[in-house]
Design an enzyme around this catalytic site. Structure first.
Site, mmCIF file in Angstrom:
data_model
loop_
_atom_site.group_PDB
_atom_site.id
_atom_site.type_symbol
_atom_site.label_atom_id
_atom_site.label_comp_id
_atom_site.label_asym_id
_atom_site.label_seq_id
_atom_site.Cartn_x
_atom_site.Cartn_y
_atom_site.Cartn_z
ATOM 1 N N PRO A 83 88.332 19.525 -1.773
ATOM 2 C CA PRO A 83 87.642 18.489 -1.245
ATOM 3 C C PRO A 83 88.750 17.701 0.070
ATOM 4 O O PRO A 83 89.434 18.332 0.243
ATOM 5 C CB PRO A 83 88.652 17.351 -2.667
ATOM 6 C CG PRO A 83 88.561 18.608 -3.199
ATOM 7 C CD PRO A 83 88.681 19.669 -2.841
ATOM 8 N N CYS A 84 87.756 16.921 0.430
ATOM 9 C CA CYS A 84 87.888 16.388 2.433
ATOM 10 C C CYS A 84 88.112 15.178 2.535
ATOM 11 O O CYS A 84 88.089 15.286 3.062
ATOM 12 C CB CYS A 84 86.605 16.684 2.594
ATOM 13 S SG CYS A 84 85.233 15.436 2.117
#
Length: 384
Positions: A83-84
């Site tokens: 997840p960014c």
């Protein structure tokens, strides 16, 4: 018949990257994600793969080996995009203090336990600057410490036939001593013309604000190669409904031409916060797409307040299916869960068309390595 290379997708979301790898000839064995709605989509669209729900922090490499029947070192490719949000330029508190910024360590932990021959990791470009580049360097160092040769590049989706301005960092590595090959650009200056919004969306049925016509037929025959490709395997349009926007937003849209934005809205109709904005700010807010242009980056909310998500000539925001088209998902690929969650799944995904190009580049590197090995054997035999 040559056995298909195998892949597992960590942080798989709806399965954009794994769908791309499948198109490149991979057999997708398993996927993991903490999001139950994305997991439902992955399970429905990857029937031959095993979906493992839950946080990667609660999983061991042995869990993946057990469900796939593989032994350590046998997996061909481990893919994933931790997840960014911790690195995103849209997160103004981004940085290494955000706990999501450390999920790449979980990815590396699973790499160490599986020791795949190849790995692919994707993230937002913000990872290169977050913490003054600390995360980016830590990813490279962590992968190399496990014995992999690794390279990272920023790939632009539009240069690979995707109708969207989207920049992502991709890491590719292998522990086989093979060269790392990158997909060749196919679109842009001196190449094929960019795929436009018209190429992507012009065959989809019209919608009014808030309209949900359920499963629908196509409005026309395919009008572009892109439409023909994405329609393969589908005879209907799914996930095509327009979010219901308030009357004030519809009134604002009436003043916005193709390629226009909030600057075209009469001052008295602007949201109060935007009445104080500089004309140079918020360039994409209340943006209307141009038929002959590219989309801005598809985010987890195709919200007209935040980007150019107004349909080129209909006064509404784009549907989940239109966002999925812009991301290059095939039309048979249906998204599960509430509509807000469907937008999240589409926006978080790696465009499958880009995933396919990455997968094909890896296959080319493997084949080139095999050819080199054959040449070496032939030279040895000739010298023998």
């Amino acid at each position: 018949m040559t056995k298909k290379p195998t892949a597992i997708d960590l942080f798989c979301g709806a399965g954009g990257l794994s769908e791309g790898l499948r198109q490149a000839g991979y057999s997708i064995l398993a996927g993991n994600d903490i999001d139950p709605y994305a997991g439902a989509t992955f399970a429905a669209t990857h029937p031959d793969a095993k979906f493992i729900p839950g946080s990667v922090r609660d999983l061991e490499a042995s869990d993946f080996l057990e469900v796939t029947g593989l032994k350590k070192g046998e997996l061909d490719c481990l893919a994933g995009g931790p997840p960014c949000q911790g690195y995103s330029v849209y997160n103004h508190q981004r940085g290494m203090h955000d706990e999501r910024s450390h999920l790449f360590r979980e990815y590396l932990r699973i790499v160490e336990g599986l020791m795949p021959k190849w790995l692919v990791m994707e993230n937002v470009t913000g990872i290169m600057s977050a913490g003054e580049g600390e995360a980016f360097q830590a990813v490279l160092a962590g992968i190399r410490a496990l014995g992999y040769n690794v390279e990272a590049r920023i790939l632009r989706a539009e240069e690979y036939g995707i109708p969207q301005e989207r920049r992502r960092v991709v890491f590719i590595g292998n522990r086989l001593g093979l060269p790392i090959m990158w997909p060749k650009k196919t679109h842009g200056e001196g190449l094929r013309p960019f795929t436009t919004i018209k190429d992507a969306l012009a065959d989809l049925p019209a919608l009014s604000n808030g309209e949900d016509g359920g499963v629908q037929g196509y409005a026309t025959e395919p009008k572009s190669d892109f439409q023909t490709e994405l329609r393969a395997g589908s005879n209907a349009v799914y996930n095509h409904a327009a979010p219901r926007l308030g009357a004030i937003n519809i009134e604002r849209m009436k003043h916005i031409p193709q390629g226009g934005s909030w600057r075209d809205i009469p001052f008295d109709l602007l949201p109060s916060g935007m009445k104080r904005a500089k004309r140079s700010d918020h360039t994409k807010r209340y943006g209307r797409m141009k038929w002959d242009g590219l989309s801005c980056t598809v985010l987890t909310k195709c919200d007209v307040h935040w980007g150019a998500y107004i349909h080129p000539d209909q006064n509404r925001s784009i549907s989940v299916r239109e966002a999925a088209r812009i991301q290059s998902f095939p039309d048979w690929f249906q998204f599960e869960g509430p509509r807000t969650e469907q937008y999240v799944q589409v926006g978080n995904a790696v465009p499958p068309m880009l995933g396919r190009k990455i997968g094909e580049a890896i296959v080319s590197a493997i084949e080139s390595g095999s050819a080199d090995a054959d040449d070496t054997e032939e030279r040895k035999a000739a010298a023998g």
